[in-house]
Write a protein that holds these residues in place. Structure first.
Motif, PDB file in Angstrom:
ATOM      1  N   LEU A   1      13.652   9.835  -9.005  1.00 30.64           N
ATOM      2  CA  LEU A   1      13.075   8.490  -9.158  1.00 30.64           C
ATOM      3  C   LEU A   1      12.079   8.144  -8.066  1.00 30.64           C
ATOM      4  CD1 LEU A   1      16.289   6.508 -10.169  1.00 30.64           C
ATOM      5  CD2 LEU A   1      14.435   7.257 -11.661  1.00 30.64           C
ATOM      6  N   GLU A   2      12.116   8.860  -6.897  1.00 30.88           N
ATOM      7  CA  GLU A   2      11.208   8.597  -5.775  1.00 30.88           C
ATOM      8  C   GLU A   2      11.272   7.125  -5.377  1.00 30.88           C
ATOM      9  OE1 GLU A   2       7.318   9.867  -6.709  1.00 30.88           O
ATOM     10  OE2 GLU A   2       7.825  12.002  -6.790  1.00 30.88           O
ATOM     11  N   LEU A   3      12.415   6.725  -4.896  1.00 31.88           N
ATOM     12  CA  LEU A   3      12.640   5.335  -4.499  1.00 31.88           C
ATOM     13  C   LEU A   3      12.048   5.089  -3.124  1.00 31.88           C
ATOM     14  CD1 LEU A   3      16.342   5.081  -5.686  1.00 31.88           C
ATOM     15  CD2 LEU A   3      14.295   4.384  -6.927  1.00 31.88           C
ATOM     16  N   ARG A   4      11.059   4.172  -3.034  1.00 33.27           N
ATOM     17  CA  ARG A   4      10.408   3.859  -1.759  1.00 33.27           C
ATOM     18  C   ARG A   4      10.166   2.357  -1.667  1.00 33.27           C
ATOM     19  NH1 ARG A   4       5.122   7.212  -0.823  1.00 33.27           N
ATOM     20  NH2 ARG A   4       4.595   6.276  -2.845  1.00 33.27           N
ATOM     21  N   ALA A   5      10.056   1.865  -0.437  1.00 36.29           N
ATOM     22  CA  ALA A   5       9.817   0.441  -0.193  1.00 36.29           C
ATOM     23  C   ALA A   5       9.143   0.276   1.160  1.00 36.29           C
ATOM     24  CB  ALA A   5      11.117  -0.360  -0.248  1.00 36.29           C
ATOM     25  N   ASN A   6       8.538  -0.893   1.379  1.00 36.36           N
ATOM     26  CA  ASN A   6       7.858  -1.212   2.636  1.00 36.36           C
ATOM     27  C   ASN A   6       8.788  -2.063   3.499  1.00 36.36           C
ATOM     28  OD1 ASN A   6       6.090  -1.804   4.687  1.00 36.36           O
ATOM     29  ND2 ASN A   6       4.870  -3.267   3.496  1.00 36.36           N
TER      30      ASN A   6
ATOM     31  N   GLU B   1       0.837  -1.191   0.000  1.00 40.01           N
ATOM     32  CA  GLU B   1       0.000   0.000   0.000  1.00 40.01           C
ATOM     33  C   GLU B   1       0.880   1.253   0.000  1.00 40.01           C
ATOM     34  OE1 GLU B   1      -3.192  -0.032  -0.259  1.00 40.01           O
ATOM     35  OE2 GLU B   1      -3.510  -2.210  -0.029  1.00 40.01           O
ATOM     36  N   ASP B   2       0.364   2.324  -0.565  1.00 44.59           N
ATOM     37  CA  ASP B   2       1.136   3.572  -0.624  1.00 44.59           C
ATOM     38  C   ASP B   2       1.435   4.119   0.766  1.00 44.59           C
ATOM     39  OD1 ASP B   2       1.102   3.410  -3.346  1.00 44.59           O
ATOM     40  OD2 ASP B   2      -0.643   4.728  -3.601  1.00 44.59           O
TER      41      ASP B   2
END
Length: 857
Positions: A523-528, A350-351
């Protein structure tokens, strides 16, 4: 027969009416014949005599009831019957039909059976026992009615017969109703016994028609009704004071009848049971029949109708099994072995659960352009100084923490041509690529290859122009050469950033870090981080005291100590986590490279790394992947036909150099194996028998000795046992630390296996002046050497009118009487050709030799 009937009639007592309404039979004697049959076929007629005395009377309701002994009054004197009355009785009897006569006889027999319960005093016991036996009823056509000695009240007799018939009908109706109730009760009992697994029902089902063994019954308890013994009388049958129960034999017979009826019903009207049949990728015919609950022969017949000839133990594919199951009317559920991998990746994040993660940067470029030196300057380490040959031969993963607290993960790739797979793997796991180009060297082949990998991965690219501290540095030339590969610098209006740096002088390193962070922000690198870890294996190796160690880059989730994971075809439990500097950590989040200990084996570099819930699932996935890898290796081996193999051997094309490769890391094994495969040609080729990670052991030496192979050790050594075994079996072990030395030595060995090039060299010519015939020797040609020389042991051609008529070897070369080695131009000599005698004066002899020139790859 007639005499016997007359005697019976004479012996019969007279029938008299003692009082109105009462019919009394005294001791009558009934006689008859019975045919007795024996087992061997003979039969015999036996006379039977039965004596009975029973008394019936009409009650107040007008029904026939038995008169008990205590109610019977004293016997009245016998009434005298006149002959006129007897004649009337005979006439009435003669007018009856056979059916009426039979009914009257049955009425008399019923009246006899209803005798007093207690016999009169002084009665003979034998007569009494004979009176309670039931007579055998004869058909109506064979009934013999005795003559009535006295007149009888016909109305009273007919009334008694009607009452008897009515009683019989009521009794039959009552028994029919009881039979229906008992049958229903037996059916219910049968079903319950079948459900509970009754032993008697099972015995009756397994052995139909066999006589049942009656079990001894237990005695009734006090207060309970006891079972009936002996024969039942009409009065006891009509008496409802005691509760009547069916016998066990009757219940069993009813049960058997019901089971037989059900079996016949099933045989005639079988209800089809629709089943859910699970069909894997391959299934045997027996297993398919079992899952469908069908007979194996029926399944085989269905396959034969489809044109498939299969036995009961033969495997068939899923499509064929699906057609068979559909034909039998069942529901299909297709499954595959790969279903064990379903759900490994997990649900998308989920965001709201995503947080920023460090960027993953892959440093790529040509060999000796300063990639590792640049990373050492960023990390303040000295990795390049410890590399063998001054070049990077391993893929490394590091994490750098900037002064502002930001983190960047760097992946260092080798620049040698043999490490193409490493560069491709690094480009797949990265977020952006830093292309390092030496300012004094320019664009090189591996630089172009790195550009192609970056474009194939679809990631942004930053150009770092290194070695700007050298006087021959020309960054503008680098930017111009990049235009040939569609990389336009920002200074020229493009979108590719180029930064001039120097690793040795630590020049503009901060600008490079700033460019990387800027690109990562775009690039807006994101992770959970709050889920099971997923990543990729960067490199794997075997360390002494630690076992298999894998360098893993975590993409999302968090890896903790104790987690169960699957890495390619291997699985394990995390025993320890080690960062890039060798420090132990408890967990590794997204974007962090970490070394994992606790693997069951050494996975391949580039394999997926996934943490799972339990050990059972990890084992299943690992076994499936290992089986898949074995099948792929088995299927990739081209066996060919026997004729093809023989033709290759005859033409000399089956020349192979067998090698066993052992290296320190999986990436090096992969690179060496790829480089050796490229050296193979149509005539010679390298066959890698075994390639693995770790030290050289005894099994490697045994394999090499059996296959006459060479062992190549790259940055590894053989253990003492393997060294002793290799020395005893004369197995060659070669150690290397630089990959291009391995390639050069193998290329030289393959060159030695190549067939040399044959070239013909003309030595000289001789003219035949005279031919001499010598006994026991043959013809000798007297010659003059006109050009060059003639050498003994060389090849010669006989020319006649400049046409070659013979080619062979020179057997003798003499000058005068002595054998000589060679004869030069201008001298005479004698020559004899091997196995050839047709020599003539004027012929020319050409002498030549064959030279072998070694070939190289």
């Amino acid at each position: 027969m007639t005499e016997i009937k007359e005697q019976d009639q004479q012996k019969a007592s007279p029938l008299s009416l003692s009082r109105p309404g009462k019919l009394e039979l005294k001791k009558t004697v009934e006689g008859g014949q019975v045919r007795q049959k024996f087992s061997h076929g003979r039969s015999k007629v036996v006379a039977v005599e039965v004596r009975k005395k029973r008394t019936y009377a009409l009650d107040d309701a007008g029904k026939m009831t038995r008169v008990r002994a205590r109610e019977v009054p004293e016997e009245l004197p016998e009434t005298v019957v006149t002959e006129e009355e007897q004649e009337i009785a005979r006439a009435a009897t003669a007018s009856l039909t056979n059916e009426e006569k039979a009914a009257r006889v049955r009425a008399l027999q019923v009246a006899k059976r209803a005798g007093d319960e207690a016999p009169a005093t002084g009665t003979d016991p034998e007569v009494e026992s004979a009176a309670v036996e039931e007579p055998v009823e004869a058909p109506a056509s064979e009934v013999v009615v005795p003559e009535i000695a006295a007149p009888v009240d016909v109305d009273t007799m007919l009334k008694a017969e009607a009452e008897v018939r009515k009683a019989e009908e009521e009794e039959a109706k009552r028994r029919e109703e009881q039979a229906k109730v008992a049958a229903a009760h037996a059916t219910a009992k049968l079903k319950s016994l079948e459900t509970e697994g009754d032993d008697d029902a099972e015995r009756a089902r397994r052995r139909p028609g066999r006589a049942e063994v009656r079990r001894p019954s237990l005695g009734a308890k006090r207060g309970e009704p006891r079972r009936r013994t002996g024969k039942i009388t009409i009065t006891e049958a009509l008496d409802d004071s005691e509760e009547r129960t069916r016998s066990l034999a009757s219940v069993r017979r009813a049960r058997e009848r019901e089971k037989k009826r059900l079996s016949q019903l099933q045989a005639g009207e079988t209800l089809k049971v629709i089943r859910d049949v699970v069909i894997p990728e391959t299934i045997t015919v027996q297993e398919l029949a079992s899952r469908m609950a069908e007979r194996g022969t029926e399944v085989i017949c269905a396959l034969m109708r489809m044109g498939v000839m299969a036995t009961i133990n033969q495997s068939i594919d899923a499509d064929t099994a699906e057609l068979i199951a559909t034909e039998f009317g069942h529901k299909i559920k297709r499954v595959s072995e790969s279903d064990v991998e379903i759900g490994m990746a997990g649900a998308p994040d989920e965001d709201e659960s995503l947080v920023a993660r460090p960027p993953v940067v892959t440093v790529m470029g040509h060999v000796d352009h300063g990639k590792t030196s640049l990373l050492d300057a960023l990390r303040s380490t000295d990795v390049a100084a410890h590399e063998a040959g001054g070049i990077t031969q391993h893929i490394g993963a590091y994490q750098v923490t900037l002064p502002g607290g930001q983190k960047i993960t760097f992946i260092d790739t080798p620049g040698h041509a043999a490490f193409t797979a490493m560069r491709a793997r690094g480009a797949k796991v990265t977020d952006l690529v830093v292309l390092v180009v030496a300012a004094d060297d320019g664009i090189m082949p591996q630089t172009i290859e790195a550009i192609h990998h970056a474009k194939a991965a679809g990631v942004p690219l930053i150009v770092a122009i290194n070695k700007m501290d050298l006087p021959t540095a020309d960054p503008n030339r680098i930017r111009q050469e990049l235009l040939q590969h569609e990389l336009v610098d920002e200074s020229m209006g493009g979108d590719v950033m180029s930064i001039e740096v120097s690793a040795t002088k630590r020049l503009n390193l901060d600008k490079l870090e700033e460019a990387i962070l800027l690109q990562a922000e775009v690039l807006e690198l994101r992770a959970n981080p709050n889920r099971l870890a997923e990543g990729i294996v960067i490199e794997s190796r075997i360390e002494r005291g630690r076992g298999s160690v894998a360098t893993v880059l975590v993409h999302r989730g968090t890896l903790h100590v104790g987690d169960i994971f699957v890495a390619g075809g291997e699985w394990g439990r995390v025993r320890a986590l080690v960062d890039d500097r060798g420090n132990s950590v408890d967990s590794a989040g997204p974007g962090m490279p970490v070394g994992v200990l606790g693997l069951s084996g050494t996975p391949d570099a580039g394999d997926e790394f996934v943490a799972v819930d339990n050990e059972i699932k990890a084992r299943q996935i690992s076994e499936f992947r290992q089986r898949k890898q074995r099948d792929a290796k088995t299927g990739s081996v081209s066996r060919g036909t026997l004729e093809q193999m023989l033709s290759r051997i005859q033409t000399g094309a089956a020349k192979e150099l067998a090698v066993v490769v052992k290296a320190d890391v999986h990436g090096s094994v992969e690179a060496i194996q790829s480089a050796l495969d490229k050296l193979s040609t149509d005539e010679v080729k390298v066959r890698v028998l075994h390639a693995a990670v770790g030290a050289i052991n005894e099994s490697d030496v045994t394999l090499a000795q059996a296959s006459n192979a060479v062992i190549i050790g790259f940055n590894v050594r053989a253990n003492p046992q393997a060294r002793d075994l290799a020395k005893r079996d004369n197995v060659e072990i070669r150690y290397y630390s630089i990959i291009y030395n391995v390639i050069d030595d193998v290329k030289q060995a393959l060159s030695g296996m190549l067939s040399p090039t044959l070239r013909e060299k003309i030595l000289g010519y001789a003219q035949i002046r005279e031919v001499f015939n010598i006994t026991k020797v043959g013809k000798i040609a007297g010659c003059m050497v006109t050009e060059g020389m003639v050498r003994r042991g060389g090849k010669v051609r006989l020319l006649r009118d400049n046409v070659v008529i013979h080619e062979g070897a020179l057997s003798q070369l003499k000058r005068f009487k002595d054998d000589v080695r060679e004869v030069k131009e201008g001298f005479e000599c004698g020559m004899a050709l091997e196995s050839y005698q047709d020599l003539q004066a004027g012929d020319a002899i050409e002498c030549f030799e064959i030279e072998e020139i070694a070939r190289v790859l």
